[in-house]
Enzyme design. Structure first.
Site, PDB file in Angstrom:
ATOM      1  N   TRP A 125       3.342  58.626  27.164  1.00  0.00           N
ATOM      2  CA  TRP A 125       3.044  59.118  25.814  1.00  0.00           C
ATOM      3  C   TRP A 125       1.670  59.814  25.852  1.00  0.00           C
ATOM      4  CZ3 TRP A 125       0.077  56.167  21.693  1.00  0.00           C
ATOM      5  CH2 TRP A 125       0.174  56.798  20.444  1.00  0.00           C
ATOM      6  N   ASP A 141       2.365  48.241  26.248  1.00  0.00           N
ATOM      7  CA  ASP A 141       2.520  48.976  24.995  1.00  0.00           C
ATOM      8  C   ASP A 141       3.949  48.732  24.526  1.00  0.00           C
ATOM      9  OD1 ASP A 141       2.757  50.718  22.918  1.00  0.00           O
ATOM     10  OD2 ASP A 141       2.124  52.501  24.013  1.00  0.00           O
ATOM     11  N   LYS A 167       8.525  51.796  14.359  1.00  0.00           N
ATOM     12  CA  LYS A 167       9.914  52.152  14.610  1.00  0.00           C
ATOM     13  C   LYS A 167      10.871  51.017  14.261  1.00  0.00           C
ATOM     14  CE  LYS A 167       7.552  54.017  17.340  1.00  0.00           C
ATOM     15  NZ  LYS A 167       6.201  54.632  17.307  1.00  0.00           N
TER      16      LYS A 167
HETATM   17  N1  PLA Z   1       3.056  53.906  22.046  1.00  0.00           N
HETATM   18  C1  PLA Z   1       4.102  54.675  22.342  1.00  0.00           C
HETATM   19  C2  PLA Z   1       4.721  54.583  23.688  1.00  0.00           C
HETATM   20  C3  PLA Z   1       4.616  55.554  21.372  1.00  0.00           C
HETATM   21  O1  PLA Z   1       5.655  56.319  21.676  1.00  0.00           O
HETATM   22  C4  PLA Z   1       4.011  55.626  20.098  1.00  0.00           C
HETATM   23  C5  PLA Z   1       4.511  56.576  19.053  1.00  0.00           C
HETATM   24  C6  PLA Z   1       2.926  54.770  19.854  1.00  0.00           C
HETATM   25  C7  PLA Z   1       2.480  53.923  20.848  1.00  0.00           C
HETATM   26  C8  PLA Z   1       2.179  54.734  18.566  1.00  0.00           C
HETATM   27  O2  PLA Z   1       2.911  54.452  17.468  1.00  0.00           O
HETATM   28  P1  PLA Z   1       2.263  53.989  16.102  1.00  0.00           P
HETATM   29  O3  PLA Z   1       0.786  54.132  16.204  1.00  0.00           O
HETATM   30  O4  PLA Z   1       2.836  54.885  15.080  1.00  0.00           O
HETATM   31  O5  PLA Z   1       2.689  52.581  15.964  1.00  0.00           O
HETATM   32  N2  PLA Z   1       5.105  57.761  19.510  1.00  0.00           N
HETATM   33  C9  PLA Z   1       5.759  58.699  18.575  1.00  0.00           C
HETATM   34  C10 PLA Z   1       4.839  59.175  17.481  1.00  0.00           C
HETATM   35  C11 PLA Z   1       6.935  58.042  17.920  1.00  0.00           C
HETATM   36  C12 PLA Z   1       3.489  59.679  17.903  1.00  0.00           C
HETATM   37  O6  PLA Z   1       3.377  60.456  18.859  1.00  0.00           O
HETATM   38  O7  PLA Z   1       2.530  59.289  17.244  1.00  0.00           O
HETATM   39  C13 PLA Z   1       6.268  59.863  19.431  1.00  0.00           C
HETATM   40  O8  PLA Z   1       6.938  60.751  18.877  1.00  0.00           O
HETATM   41  O9  PLA Z   1       6.037  59.862  20.649  1.00  0.00           O
END
Ligand code: PLA
Length: 449
Positions: free
Chosen positions: A178, A259, A295
């Protein structure tokens, strides 16, 4: 004191953070002298922020910004990982609506500040949800849990704590991962390295590469692990591979930082998706876990999450917690009350918990059914390539293998929005939109091979 600069000269650490921040904002170092000397228009001369360079949009959230600007009726947002119904609408779970109604109807509820560490019930229940109701670590009070601002905030608080109190300042994150991980840990002052994770040719796990890279990491290094439903690849280690990773990490005293942003979304079962974490906790060693309810409870904008640090004794855990408070207090003082109250109510009540697991399973199942539908649609079009990874990958995303040129083509010609690395959010698809996506992928791979 007036007119005096009260701040001390920047330390090397401050300068490093500024350099990272500049880099992340998309600007290189700024030469203040040349700006002051260069001729500027009257209006520009008026601003003390003339040197501020426009930053690029966020690679994930920026996709939604672009999508919102598109007037096409067929536009489709498969960028951000946010669940949509078969009708393409955001979903508020029934059990969440019910909990909110009960909170609103309860006139004895007030809006006082929460403690720095958040809502006590929420913290206890969150630890049990991720570590297991009968977890010895929880029963022995060896876990400190603090409510944070969703998954991101939990990662950031954990990162800041490690930067202040842990002897090893290097963290290994998977390649790819991510996109925000690099920034979160880098800005906290840790040195970020990567370990091999994904094999593009098999579109599966590069297990050998992973073992080699973690095997050559310095003793004590921190390792970021996705608990389940790896983002963006949708590829998770098997339970046997997890066990090998655990043994290797423990033998080298590598510190696991999990995570957990998708508990329940991978398999549809909360306990199965928490298994890798529970394996590490069961051996009695230390472990960090960042949990998000964005989510799995659909509480995206409520920003509800928790950081748990599993320690070897209750005494250490309580000292660690006292330091977490010093991290949190100057950042945002204390966390918001509403979302955590919803979660605590649902986790505490047997019936509501049951209702939640059913709704969660329905979301996971709908995503899985979209995988099959997309796979079938590509097969029926005779789209060149092996698309079986669409049904093999797990969780919210498919890592399609489409390149950035093909993605740009799909956005321009088909109004389909996704991240440029070829990741699509399966949760944003519906039976109605699958044919449109399949047409776009077919055109992209046949025209831009
Ligand atoms: N960790 C991972 C692996 C994630 O994919 C995301 C969110 C988070 C943490 C953080 O989520 P939160 O702070 O909202 O609880 N990833 C999303 C959204 C869903 C984003 O990028 O913020 C994504 O589309 O990858």
């Amino acid at each position: 004191m007036h007119g005096r600069d009260a701040s001390p000269p920047p330390s090397p650490a401050d300068r490093r953070l500024t350099a990272i921040a500049r880099h992340l904002e998309g600007s290189s170092a700024v030469d203040m002298d040349s700006i002051a000397a260069s001729p500027t228009s009257a209006s520009a001369r008026n601003s003390v922020f003339d040197h501020v360079v426009r930053a690029p949009e966020d690679p994930i959230l920026g996709v939604t910004v672009a999508y919102n600007k598109d007037a096409s009726p067929v536009k489709l947002n498969l960028g951000v990982g946010a669940y949509r119904t078969e009708e393409g609408k955001p979903l508020v779970l029934n059990v969440v609506r019910r909990a909110e109604q009960m909170l609103v109807n309860n006139s004895s509820r007030v809006k006082e500040y929460l403690p720095i560490v958040g809502l006590a019930d929420f913290n206890k229940l969150s630890a049990k949800l991720i570590l297991g109701a009968d977890s010895p670590a929880v029963q022995e009070n060896r876990v400190t849990t603090v409510q944070c601002l969703s998954g991101t905030g939990s990662l950031r608080v954990g990162a800041e704590f490690l930067a202040r109190h842990y002897h090893q300042r290097t963290i290994y994150i998977p390649q790819p991962t991510w996109g925000n991980h690099l920034k979160i840990f880098g800005l906290a002052g840790l040195s970020v390295k990567t370990y091999r994770y994904f094999c593009p040719s098999t579109r599966g796990l590069n297990f050998q590469g992973l073992l080699e890279d973690l095997g050559s990491a310095p003793s004590g290094a921190i390792v970021l692990l996705h608990a389940c439903a790896h983002n963006p690849t949708g590829v998770d280690p098997t339970p046997q591979q997890w066990e090998q990773i655990r043994q290797l990490m423990r033998s080298k005293a590598l510190l696991p930082f999990f995570d957990s942003a998708y508990q329940g979304f991978a398999s549809g079962n909360l306990d199965i998706d928490a298994q890798p974490i529970r394996m590490f906790v069961a051996d009695g060693g230390e472990c960090f876990v960042a949990q998000s309810y964005a989510k799995n409870m659909g509480l995206y904008g409520e920003r509800v999450g928790a950081l748990s640090i599993v320690c070897r004794s209750a005494d250490v855990a309580s000292r660690v917690e006292s330091q977490l408070k010093l991290v949190i207090r100057p950042m945002y003082s204390n966390p918001p009350i509403h979302g955590a109250s919803i979660v605590a109510m649902i986790l505490k009540d047997r019936n509501m918990f049951q209702e939640w697991t059913i709704e969660l399973k329905a979301m996971a199942d709908r995503i899985i059914s979209m995988r099959q539908k997309l796979f079938d649609a590509l097969r029926s079009r005779g789209t060149p390539g092996d698309w079986s990874h669409i049904i093999k990958q797990i969780g919210m995303f498919t890592f399609t293998g489409l390149n950035s040129e093909q993605v740009a083509f799909m956005t321009k010609e088909y109004h389909i929005y996704m991240t440029s690395d070829g990741r699509i959010s399966m949760a944003g698809l519906s039976s109605r939109t699958v044919p449109h996506l399949a047409d776009a992928i077919h055109a992209a791979v046949t025209r831009l091979a």
